[in-house]
Design an enzyme around this catalytic site. Structure first.
Site, PDB file in Angstrom:
ATOM      1  N   HIS A  13       0.894  -1.271   0.194  1.00 45.33           N
ATOM      2  CA  HIS A  13       0.009  -0.167  -0.352  1.00 45.33           C
ATOM      3  C   HIS A  13       0.949   1.282   0.291  1.00 45.33           C
ATOM      4  O   HIS A  13       1.055   2.097   1.462  1.00 45.33           O
ATOM      5  CB  HIS A  13      -1.049  -0.277   1.151  1.00 45.33           C
ATOM      6  CG  HIS A  13      -1.845   1.618   1.604  1.00 45.33           C
ATOM      7  ND1 HIS A  13      -3.082   1.197   1.147  1.00 45.33           N
ATOM      8  CD2 HIS A  13      -1.747   2.052   1.447  1.00 45.33           C
ATOM      9  CE1 HIS A  13      -3.914   2.893   1.198  1.00 45.33           C
ATOM     10  NE2 HIS A  13      -2.989   3.029   1.403  1.00 45.33           N
ATOM     11  N   HIS A  15       1.418   5.254  -1.774  1.00 44.19           N
ATOM     12  CA  HIS A  15       1.287   6.277  -2.693  1.00 44.19           C
ATOM     13  C   HIS A  15       2.629   7.479  -3.241  1.00 44.19           C
ATOM     14  O   HIS A  15       3.214   7.488  -2.522  1.00 44.19           O
ATOM     15  CB  HIS A  15       0.787   7.730  -1.795  1.00 44.19           C
ATOM     16  CG  HIS A  15      -0.467   7.760  -1.188  1.00 44.19           C
ATOM     17  ND1 HIS A  15      -2.208   7.419  -1.535  1.00 44.19           N
ATOM     18  CD2 HIS A  15      -0.998   6.097   0.357  1.00 44.19           C
ATOM     19  CE1 HIS A  15      -3.114   6.628  -0.673  1.00 44.19           C
ATOM     20  NE2 HIS A  15      -2.344   6.788   0.027  1.00 44.19           N
ATOM     21  N   LEU A  16       2.329   6.938  -4.296  1.00 41.88           N
ATOM     22  CA  LEU A  16       3.726   7.730  -5.023  1.00 41.88           C
ATOM     23  C   LEU A  16       3.773   8.841  -5.940  1.00 41.88           C
ATOM     24  O   LEU A  16       4.433   9.614  -6.481  1.00 41.88           O
ATOM     25  CB  LEU A  16       4.224   6.626  -5.790  1.00 41.88           C
ATOM     26  CG  LEU A  16       5.217   5.659  -6.397  1.00 41.88           C
ATOM     27  CD1 LEU A  16       5.067   4.246  -6.945  1.00 41.88           C
ATOM     28  CD2 LEU A  16       6.226   5.963  -5.052  1.00 41.88           C
ATOM     29  N   LYS A  99      -9.527  -0.238  -5.803  1.00 40.93           N
ATOM     30  CA  LYS A  99      -9.747   0.717  -4.368  1.00 40.93           C
ATOM     31  C   LYS A  99     -11.114   1.348  -4.390  1.00 40.93           C
ATOM     32  O   LYS A  99     -11.044   2.324  -5.046  1.00 40.93           O
ATOM     33  CB  LYS A  99      -8.293   1.749  -4.367  1.00 40.93           C
ATOM     34  CG  LYS A  99      -8.008   2.625  -2.832  1.00 40.93           C
ATOM     35  CD  LYS A  99      -7.378   1.567  -2.044  1.00 40.93           C
ATOM     36  CE  LYS A  99      -8.085   1.604  -0.676  1.00 40.93           C
ATOM     37  NZ  LYS A  99      -7.245   3.032  -0.401  1.00 40.93           N
ATOM     38  N   HIS A 136     -10.376   1.433   2.207  1.00 36.50           N
ATOM     39  CA  HIS A 136     -10.056   2.272   2.670  1.00 36.50           C
ATOM     40  C   HIS A 136     -11.181   1.857   4.126  1.00 36.50           C
ATOM     41  O   HIS A 136     -12.165   2.432   3.355  1.00 36.50           O
ATOM     42  CB  HIS A 136     -10.055   3.462   2.513  1.00 36.50           C
ATOM     43  CG  HIS A 136      -9.939   4.676   3.188  1.00 36.50           C
ATOM     44  ND1 HIS A 136      -8.753   5.529   3.288  1.00 36.50           N
ATOM     45  CD2 HIS A 136     -10.230   5.129   4.443  1.00 36.50           C
ATOM     46  CE1 HIS A 136      -8.329   6.182   4.871  1.00 36.50           C
ATOM     47  NE2 HIS A 136      -9.422   6.374   5.263  1.00 36.50           N
ATOM     48  N   HIS A 174      -4.484  -0.512   6.155  1.00 33.74           N
ATOM     49  CA  HIS A 174      -3.842   0.150   6.741  1.00 33.74           C
ATOM     50  C   HIS A 174      -5.030  -0.160   7.961  1.00 33.74           C
ATOM     51  O   HIS A 174      -5.345   1.189   8.134  1.00 33.74           O
ATOM     52  CB  HIS A 174      -3.990   1.817   6.969  1.00 33.74           C
ATOM     53  CG  HIS A 174      -4.572   2.225   5.840  1.00 33.74           C
ATOM     54  ND1 HIS A 174      -5.858   2.693   5.898  1.00 33.74           N
ATOM     55  CD2 HIS A 174      -4.896   2.738   4.704  1.00 33.74           C
ATOM     56  CE1 HIS A 174      -6.390   3.489   4.563  1.00 33.74           C
ATOM     57  NE2 HIS A 174      -5.830   3.341   3.638  1.00 33.74           N
ATOM     58  N   LEU A 219      -4.653   9.630   7.576  1.00 33.97           N
ATOM     59  CA  LEU A 219      -5.776   8.780   8.496  1.00 33.97           C
ATOM     60  C   LEU A 219      -6.113   7.288   7.934  1.00 33.97           C
ATOM     61  O   LEU A 219      -5.516   6.997   7.118  1.00 33.97           O
ATOM     62  CB  LEU A 219      -6.658   9.184   6.901  1.00 33.97           C
ATOM     63  CG  LEU A 219      -7.355  10.800   7.852  1.00 33.97           C
ATOM     64  CD1 LEU A 219      -8.132  11.210   7.093  1.00 33.97           C
ATOM     65  CD2 LEU A 219      -7.708  10.559   9.317  1.00 33.97           C
ATOM     66  N   ASP A 247       1.671   2.850   3.627  1.00 36.16           N
ATOM     67  CA  ASP A 247       1.017   3.907   3.194  1.00 36.16           C
ATOM     68  C   ASP A 247       1.665   5.216   3.042  1.00 36.16           C
ATOM     69  O   ASP A 247       1.343   5.855   3.763  1.00 36.16           O
ATOM     70  CB  ASP A 247      -0.231   3.666   3.932  1.00 36.16           C
ATOM     71  CG  ASP A 247      -1.710   5.379   3.940  1.00 36.16           C
ATOM     72  OD1 ASP A 247      -1.528   4.972   2.982  1.00 36.16           O
ATOM     73  OD2 ASP A 247      -2.291   6.026   4.798  1.00 36.16           O
ATOM     74  N   HIS A 251       3.845  14.671   1.367  1.00 40.42           N
ATOM     75  CA  HIS A 251       2.026  15.703   0.979  1.00 40.42           C
ATOM     76  C   HIS A 251       3.966  17.104   1.206  1.00 40.42           C
ATOM     77  O   HIS A 251       4.399  17.399   2.497  1.00 40.42           O
ATOM     78  CB  HIS A 251       1.117  16.295   2.094  1.00 40.42           C
ATOM     79  CG  HIS A 251       0.233  15.257   1.938  1.00 40.42           C
ATOM     80  ND1 HIS A 251      -0.696  15.515   0.955  1.00 40.42           N
ATOM     81  CD2 HIS A 251       0.654  14.627   1.942  1.00 40.42           C
ATOM     82  CE1 HIS A 251      -1.691  14.947   0.838  1.00 40.42           C
ATOM     83  NE2 HIS A 251      -1.475  13.932   1.591  1.00 40.42           N
ATOM     84  N   ALA A 263      -3.870  14.717   5.495  1.00 37.10           N
ATOM     85  CA  ALA A 263      -3.886  13.676   6.040  1.00 37.10           C
ATOM     86  C   ALA A 263      -2.451  12.865   5.464  1.00 37.10           C
ATOM     87  O   ALA A 263      -2.804  12.985   3.800  1.00 37.10           O
ATOM     88  CB  ALA A 263      -4.477  12.627   6.292  1.00 37.10           C
TER      89      ALA A 263
HETATM   90  C1  NCD Z   1      -3.492   9.317   2.316  1.00 40.73           C
HETATM   91  C2  NCD Z   1      -2.273  10.242   1.009  1.00 40.73           C
HETATM   92  O1  NCD Z   1      -1.926  11.106   1.243  1.00 40.73           O
HETATM   93  O2  NCD Z   1      -3.098  10.456  -0.253  1.00 40.73           O
HETATM   94  N1  NCD Z   1      -3.400   9.942   3.432  1.00 40.73           N
HETATM   95  C3  NCD Z   1      -3.555   9.255   4.383  1.00 40.73           C
HETATM   96  O3  NCD Z   1      -3.332   9.879   5.562  1.00 40.73           O
HETATM   97  N2  NCD Z   1      -2.643   7.758   4.707  1.00 40.73           N
HETATM   98  C4  NCD Z   1      -4.526   8.798   1.566  1.00 40.73           C
HETATM   99  C5  NCD Z   1      -4.951   7.485   2.619  1.00 40.73           C
HETATM  100  O4  NCD Z   1      -4.209   6.072   2.340  1.00 40.73           O
HETATM  101  O5  NCD Z   1      -6.274   7.659   3.067  1.00 40.73           O
HETATM  102 ZN    ZN Z   2      -3.105   5.461   1.504  1.00 40.08          ZN
END
Ligand code: NCD
Ligand code: ZN
Length: 348
Positions: A13, A15-16, A99, A136, A174, A219, A247, A251, A263
């Site tokens: 899991h 985010h790229l 997803k 999620h 997560h 989150l 996860d 940001h 988040a």
């Molecule tokens: C994730 C994101 O920033 O894309 N943020 C997070 O708090 N985990 C989105 C997600 O997986 O909920």
């Molecule tokens: Zn995520």
């Protein structure tokens, strides 16, 4: 133990992002992991097999030269995702999961699902084709206390869904509570969960330690100490239903350090090292390989890597920030120590 060798791990899991952000973060993951399940919550979201294929090409182009890292793509489920799109994605071979974001539950989730019943025909096709559903697991209802949103989603949406679609493979992403651990443990075959490093290392006290700490906000939000302990038990228990998913969610600094901070925690720079800390503290380094390198691959029907990764207990200090496009990325544990590092001989 001061040294541990495991089959090269995978991140189930991740985010790229895209563009300059993608270019700034992908090497951190590629240095550690052989594969990663890449989340589709771009703007606009990745909702078609063609978009997933194009995103995969952009990720491959952003990799350091010589990297063998393999991105495993996902589709973003909307109320208008057609069953035929699932069939196209399955046939294309690059999409490994779909997803489900409850609309409004987290970062970039506004195109998500408001009423899961509207996706039933698509879920049916996913079950037929063996396409996993990645969830999620939080209700987005603002009337529900944020700390209860995971439990409510499990009881009201996920548990009935798992029974209704008895052959659908489901990953609850997560997980953060004892309640979710117990649900996954006692659910039918084909239900699994990923666990992040931050939910294994911290309880919600981290958000308020000496002041408000936006870099600990993700989150689902960090929960109670009893929940953290249940997660550590699940991760280190040698149970194949629980496997690694960071996860990691980068940001830019200003988006986090804000009157309305978003988040997401960035952990990709030290991900496997952080899990090693957790397993060491639990006296269970011998079970890291199952959680990090074997159980997830088995769930997704993939072989574990033959290549290995060696970690050594040799503390290092995390930089205060990393470059992130025109801005900065504040990593988890910025300016502080991580106990494990990747053996230099493991190269990139
Ligand atoms: C994730 C994101 O920033 O894309 N943020 C997070 O708090 N985990 C989105 C997600 O997986 O909920
Ligand atoms: Zn995520």
């Amino acid at each position: 133990m001061t040294r541990i060798t495991i089959p090269r791990p995978d991140d189930w899991h991740l985010h790229l992002r895209d563009g300059a952000a993608l270019a700034a973060v992908v090497a951190f993951t590629a240095r550690r992991f052989g594969r990663a399940i890449v989340m589709p919550n771009l703007r606009p979201p990745v909702t078609t097999a063609d978009a997933a294929r194009a995103y995969r090409e952009r990720i491959l182009a952003a990799l350091p030269a010589g990297s063998r890292f393999e991105p495993l793509m996902t589709l973003y489920l909307t109320e208008s995702t057609a069953p035929e799109e699932i069939a196209r994605a399955k046939a294309g071979g690059v999409v490994h999961g779909v997803k489900l974001y409850p609309a409004g539950a987290t970062t970039h989730s506004d195109a998500g699902v408001t009423d899961v019943r509207r996706t039933f025909a698509t879920l049916e096709r996913m079950a037929e084709l063996g396409m996993p559903l990645l969830v999620h697991g939080e209700t987005a209802d603002p009337a529900v206390d944020p700390f209860d949103r995971e439990a409510r989603f499990v009881d009201e949406v996920l548990a009935p869904l798992a029974e209704r679609f008895a052959s659908l493979r489901i990953v609850m992403e997560h997980i953060t509570t004892r309640h979710a651990v117990e649900f996954v443990r006692s659910a039918r075959d084909g239900v699994a969960a990923t666990i992040t490093p931050q939910h294994l290392l911290h309880n919600r006290g981290a958000l308020f330690a000496g002041g408000l700490r936006p870099h600990y906000y993700c989150l689902p939000v960090l929960k109670r100490e009893e929940d953290r302990r249940a997660l550590v038990d699940a991760a280190t228990g040698g149970e194949p239903r629980f496997f690694l998913g960071t996860d990691s969610a980068p940001h830019e600094r200003a988006a986090k350090e804000s009157a309305c901070g978003c988040a997401g925690m960035f952990t990709a720079h030290a991900a496997i090292e952080l899990y090693a800390e957790v397993f060491e503290a639990a006296g269970r380094l011998d079970r890291l390989a199952g959680f990090a390198s074997r159980f997830g691959a088995a769930f997704y029907g993939l072989a574990p890597h033959r290549e290995t990764l060696t970690l050594v207990a040799a503390p290092w200090t995390v930089p205060a920030s990393y470059p992130f496009g025109d801005g900065q990325l504040v990593p988890y544990r910025a300016g502080a120590t991580v106990r494990w590092r990747i053996d230099a001989q493991d190269g990139t």
